[in-house]
Structure formats: C-alpha cells, structure tokens
Design a protein around this motif. Structure first.
Motif, PDB file in Angstrom:
ATOM      1  N   CYS A  49     133.932  16.661   4.692  1.00 28.40           N
ATOM      2  CA  CYS A  49     134.750  16.898   3.491  1.00 28.40           C
ATOM      3  C   CYS A  49     134.216  16.116   2.294  1.00 28.40           C
ATOM      4  CB  CYS A  49     136.200  16.550   3.769  1.00 28.40           C
ATOM      5  SG  CYS A  49     136.973  17.644   4.964  1.00 28.40           S
ATOM      6  N   ALA A  50     133.808  14.875   2.513  1.00 25.95           N
ATOM      7  CA  ALA A  50     133.263  14.060   1.425  1.00 25.95           C
ATOM      8  C   ALA A  50     131.958  14.665   0.904  1.00 25.95           C
ATOM      9  CB  ALA A  50     133.036  12.630   1.894  1.00 25.95           C
ATOM     10  N   GLY A  51     131.149  15.167   1.811  1.00 24.46           N
ATOM     11  CA  GLY A  51     129.908  15.823   1.394  1.00 24.46           C
ATOM     12  C   GLY A  51     130.166  17.057   0.546  1.00 24.46           C
ATOM     13  N   MET A  52     131.167  17.812   0.941  1.00 26.07           N
ATOM     14  CA  MET A  52     131.539  18.993   0.141  1.00 26.07           C
ATOM     15  C   MET A  52     131.985  18.556  -1.256  1.00 26.07           C
ATOM     16  SD  MET A  52     131.326  22.021   1.591  1.00 26.07           S
ATOM     17  CE  MET A  52     132.528  22.871   0.593  1.00 26.07           C
ATOM     18  N   MET A  53     132.831  17.532  -1.315  1.00 22.27           N
ATOM     19  CA  MET A  53     133.310  17.043  -2.609  1.00 22.27           C
ATOM     20  C   MET A  53     132.157  16.532  -3.464  1.00 22.27           C
ATOM     21  SD  MET A  53     136.833  15.070  -1.597  1.00 22.27           S
ATOM     22  CE  MET A  53     136.857  14.252  -3.180  1.00 22.27           C
ATOM     23  N   LEU A  54     131.246  15.785  -2.864  1.00 17.71           N
ATOM     24  CA  LEU A  54     130.095  15.255  -3.591  1.00 17.71           C
ATOM     25  C   LEU A  54     129.267  16.386  -4.180  1.00 17.71           C
ATOM     26  CD1 LEU A  54     128.130  12.817  -4.225  1.00 17.71           C
ATOM     27  CD2 LEU A  54     126.966  13.505  -2.138  1.00 17.71           C
ATOM     28  N   ARG A  70     132.937  33.705   0.949  1.00 19.56           N
ATOM     29  CA  ARG A  70     132.044  34.116   2.033  1.00 19.56           C
ATOM     30  C   ARG A  70     131.602  32.928   2.876  1.00 19.56           C
ATOM     31  NH1 ARG A  70     128.821  32.682  -1.835  1.00 19.56           N
ATOM     32  NH2 ARG A  70     126.594  32.412  -1.671  1.00 19.56           N
ATOM     33  N   LEU A  71     131.714  31.690   2.340  1.00 15.74           N
ATOM     34  CA  LEU A  71     131.308  30.494   3.068  1.00 15.74           C
ATOM     35  C   LEU A  71     132.432  29.878   3.894  1.00 15.74           C
ATOM     36  CD1 LEU A  71     129.214  28.780   0.254  1.00 15.74           C
ATOM     37  CD2 LEU A  71     128.394  30.220   2.123  1.00 15.74           C
ATOM     38  N   VAL A  72     133.648  30.259   3.608  1.00 11.00           N
ATOM     39  CA  VAL A  72     134.800  29.680   4.300  1.00 11.00           C
ATOM     40  C   VAL A  72     134.708  29.815   5.821  1.00 11.00           C
ATOM     41  CG1 VAL A  72     137.307  29.872   4.619  1.00 11.00           C
ATOM     42  CG2 VAL A  72     136.339  29.780   2.317  1.00 11.00           C
ATOM     43  N   PRO A  73     134.306  30.978   6.363  1.00 17.08           N
ATOM     44  CA  PRO A  73     134.211  31.068   7.825  1.00 17.08           C
ATOM     45  C   PRO A  73     133.236  30.059   8.435  1.00 17.08           C
ATOM     46  CG  PRO A  73     134.138  33.258   6.865  1.00 17.08           C
ATOM     47  CD  PRO A  73     134.045  32.281   5.736  1.00 17.08           C
ATOM     48  N   TYR A  74     132.157  29.749   7.737  1.00 16.13           N
ATOM     49  CA  TYR A  74     131.185  28.778   8.243  1.00 16.13           C
ATOM     50  C   TYR A  74     131.768  27.368   8.238  1.00 16.13           C
ATOM     51  CZ  TYR A  74     127.986  32.622   7.397  1.00 16.13           C
ATOM     52  OH  TYR A  74     127.376  33.854   7.400  1.00 16.13           O
ATOM     53  N   HIS A  76     134.935  26.654   8.248  1.00 18.53           N
ATOM     54  CA  HIS A  76     136.013  26.687   9.234  1.00 18.53           C
ATOM     55  C   HIS A  76     135.451  26.464  10.643  1.00 18.53           C
ATOM     56  CE1 HIS A  76     139.338  28.457  11.595  1.00 18.53           C
ATOM     57  NE2 HIS A  76     140.078  28.039  10.587  1.00 18.53           N
ATOM     58  N   ALA A  77     134.368  27.129  10.965  1.00 22.39           N
ATOM     59  CA  ALA A  77     133.748  26.987  12.288  1.00 22.39           C
ATOM     60  C   ALA A  77     133.223  25.567  12.497  1.00 22.39           C
ATOM     61  CB  ALA A  77     132.615  27.999  12.459  1.00 22.39           C
ATOM     62  N   ALA A  78     132.623  24.982  11.474  1.00 18.19           N
ATOM     63  CA  ALA A  78     132.104  23.607  11.588  1.00 18.19           C
ATOM     64  C   ALA A  78     133.230  22.609  11.803  1.00 18.19           C
ATOM     65  CB  ALA A  78     131.306  23.239  10.330  1.00 18.19           C
ATOM     66  N   LEU A  79     134.299  22.745  11.028  1.00 23.55           N
ATOM     67  CA  LEU A  79     135.432  21.826  11.175  1.00 23.55           C
ATOM     68  C   LEU A  79     136.112  22.015  12.522  1.00 23.55           C
ATOM     69  CD1 LEU A  79     136.921  22.010   7.578  1.00 23.55           C
ATOM     70  CD2 LEU A  79     135.525  20.176   8.559  1.00 23.55           C
ATOM     71  N   ASP A  80     136.272  23.258  12.951  1.00 20.06           N
ATOM     72  CA  ASP A  80     136.863  23.522  14.270  1.00 20.06           C
ATOM     73  C   ASP A  80     136.027  22.926  15.386  1.00 20.06           C
ATOM     74  OD1 ASP A  80     139.092  24.814  13.378  1.00 20.06           O
ATOM     75  OD2 ASP A  80     138.396  26.825  13.850  1.00 20.06           O
ATOM     76  N   ALA A  81     134.709  23.029  15.271  1.00 20.64           N
ATOM     77  CA  ALA A  81     133.828  22.508  16.325  1.00 20.64           C
ATOM     78  C   ALA A  81     133.965  20.998  16.449  1.00 20.64           C
ATOM     79  CB  ALA A  81     132.380  22.882  16.023  1.00 20.64           C
ATOM     80  N   VAL A  82     134.058  20.301  15.327  1.00 18.43           N
ATOM     81  CA  VAL A  82     134.189  18.844  15.354  1.00 18.43           C
ATOM     82  C   VAL A  82     135.608  18.441  15.773  1.00 18.43           C
ATOM     83  CG1 VAL A  82     134.106  16.740  13.980  1.00 18.43           C
ATOM     84  CG2 VAL A  82     132.373  18.503  13.659  1.00 18.43           C
ATOM     85  N   ALA A  83     136.597  19.164  15.263  1.00 18.22           N
ATOM     86  CA  ALA A  83     137.985  18.839  15.582  1.00 18.22           C
ATOM     87  C   ALA A  83     138.320  19.178  17.019  1.00 18.22           C
ATOM     88  CB  ALA A  83     138.938  19.564  14.630  1.00 18.22           C
ATOM     89  N   ASP A  84     137.602  20.128  17.599  1.00 20.18           N
ATOM     90  CA  ASP A  84     137.814  20.567  18.977  1.00 20.18           C
ATOM     91  C   ASP A  84     139.244  21.091  19.176  1.00 20.18           C
ATOM     92  OD1 ASP A  84     137.016  21.133  21.571  1.00 20.18           O
ATOM     93  OD2 ASP A  84     137.600  19.181  22.324  1.00 20.18           O
ATOM     94  N   ILE A  85     139.688  21.858  18.183  1.00 23.11           N
ATOM     95  CA  ILE A  85     141.016  22.454  18.240  1.00 23.11           C
ATOM     96  C   ILE A  85     140.850  23.946  18.493  1.00 23.11           C
ATOM     97  CG2 ILE A  85     143.145  22.928  16.984  1.00 23.11           C
ATOM     98  CD1 ILE A  85     142.576  20.366  15.370  1.00 23.11           C
ATOM     99  N   GLN A  86     141.405  24.425  19.560  1.00 27.36           N
ATOM    100  CA  GLN A  86     141.296  25.854  19.891  1.00 27.36           C
ATOM    101  C   GLN A  86     142.665  26.485  19.795  1.00 27.36           C
ATOM    102  OE1 GLN A  86     137.714  26.457  21.093  1.00 27.36           O
ATOM    103  NE2 GLN A  86     137.852  24.528  20.119  1.00 27.36           N
TER     104      GLN A  86
END
Length: 86
Positions: A49-54, A70-74, A76-86
C-alpha cells in the motif's frame, strides 16, 4: 508519505515512524489476519500500500493516476495472496 521520505535520513525520526507504524497499524492488521506469520504478512500488506501511495502521490505515476480499473484485479490478487484470505 512526504514526511516519511523527508525524515528517513534521520535515524531517530525513522525509528519513531517505524515504531508508530508497527504499533498502530502493523500489529492491528496482524491481529485480524488468519494463518501463520501474521506480522510478516501485515508488514508486506502495508509495504504494498505504501508503494502504491509513493508511486501515485510522490512520483506521480501516470499509469497509477489514470484509469486504474483494469489494474484493480491484479492488486486485489496480490493483496489476497499476502493476506491469505479466501
């Protein structure tokens, strides 16, 4: 974000900001995550998130300040993978 960038050269300021970030955000986020290595994963989520803000606010990325739908799904997938929330 600008305060962080301007203060990072000062070790004492960086330590204060790191402590605040870890105590106020990282720890709380970790408490809400399932699974192993909650602290490490919460640090990664904050870094993403900080990288996105920067890139958006400080560097003025034209792509990230444009039509980002068009970038939101990517993201979303990255955050889901790190959060490990299914």
């Amino acid at each position: 974000m600008l305060l962080t960038l301007r203060s990072v050269a000062n070790p004492r300021a960086a330590a204060i900001m790191r402590d605040s970030l870890e105590r106020n955000y990282q720890a709380r986020l970790a408490d809400g995550l399932p699974g192993p290595d909650k602290t490490g994963r919460s640090a990664l989520l904050i870094a993403i998130c900080a990288g996105m803000m920067l890139n958006r606010t400080v560097l003025g990325s034209t792509v990230l300040n444009g039509d980002v739908e068009r970038l939101v799904p990517y993201l979303h997938a990255a955050l889901d993978a790190v959060a490990d929330i299914q």
